[in-house]
Design an enzyme around this catalytic site. Sequence first.
Site, mmCIF file in Angstrom:
data_model
loop_
_atom_site.group_PDB
_atom_site.id
_atom_site.type_symbol
_atom_site.label_atom_id
_atom_site.label_comp_id
_atom_site.label_asym_id
_atom_site.label_seq_id
_atom_site.Cartn_x
_atom_site.Cartn_y
_atom_site.Cartn_z
ATOM 1 N N ILE A 161 27.828 -36.333 -17.866
ATOM 2 C CA ILE A 161 27.903 -36.505 -16.407
ATOM 3 C C ILE A 161 28.186 -35.157 -15.751
ATOM 4 O O ILE A 161 29.223 -34.548 -15.996
ATOM 5 C CB ILE A 161 28.995 -37.518 -16.011
ATOM 6 N N HIS A 162 27.245 -34.707 -14.936
ATOM 7 C CA HIS A 162 27.410 -33.457 -14.188
ATOM 8 C C HIS A 162 26.654 -33.616 -12.882
ATOM 9 O O HIS A 162 26.277 -34.737 -12.502
ATOM 10 C CB HIS A 162 26.897 -32.259 -15.006
#
Length: 307
Positions: A161-162
């Site tokens: 997750i970014h």
Amino acid sequence: MRNIVLVSHGAMAEGVKASLEMIVGKQAHVHSVALKPDGDNIQFTQDLQQKMETLTGPVLIIADLLGGTPCNVALQTYADDETVALIAGMSLPLVIEATLNEQVTVTELLTSSACQAVDVKAQLTQVPVSDPVEKSENLACYEAYAGQANIINTRIDERLIHGQVAGIWTTSLEAQRIIVVNDEAASDPLQKSSLRMAAPTSMRLSVLTVAAAAKNIPAGKYGKQRIFLLFKNPTDVFRYVEAGGQLEAVNVGNMSYKKGAMEITKSIQVLEQEVTVFEKLAAKGIQLTAQLVPNDPAIDFMKRLRA
């Protein structure tokens, strides 16, 4: 489409634009104008007007600093132009929101971007580690949904997750739950808390081992929720499928360079042993595409891999 013009002292505007496009892809309607280190209000006025003359339709100018020359010049020049809006207090989250949501108003932008600074270490201790739904292991109560998991996208992304995942893909997909499938992350409370912080605040999140994901998802544990599956590498995807998980397609997004890796795209570097895993996935009838962000065209990954 609304044009966005970023204005700043020095290179900030161009830097924010570059960071924006690194996350969401090229944006032809986003522009930048700088007050040069050796410039003045005359130089900036000329450059801004020259840029504005090339644009048609409504324009949102986002300035770096209230009361600074870029903001003051924009205000003096376009105060009476109803097609031009002006915001001071540039930040990357603000620019991303303005870029991706053409319908958002200035008032909504200001509300959503107000005081986004966060003490990350302090917040880390306050983030709930697990989703409450993960506490129940009685899968029998979900049998009405067994075999009906609504997986809207499966992505391989080493960063999990970014910005691209949290800010772009989840919105584009209208996802309701992110499921991170990675043994290491699932067994590390610090990683789980970090992933929770990185995810959109309204997004449901599960961080599962490969075995747990292959058990819970087909069993219908998440009902009809729109599920965005995230894997860190192709090996975990193959393990998931071998354990009973069903997948029709996988989007290969980010795989960083490792010694001995070959470049498939600028964001995808693959080792020889990973090529073998991808071949096994393709042999199972799983469609493999390469696509960094939703605006990019989806590339036939196996065709590129075998070229």
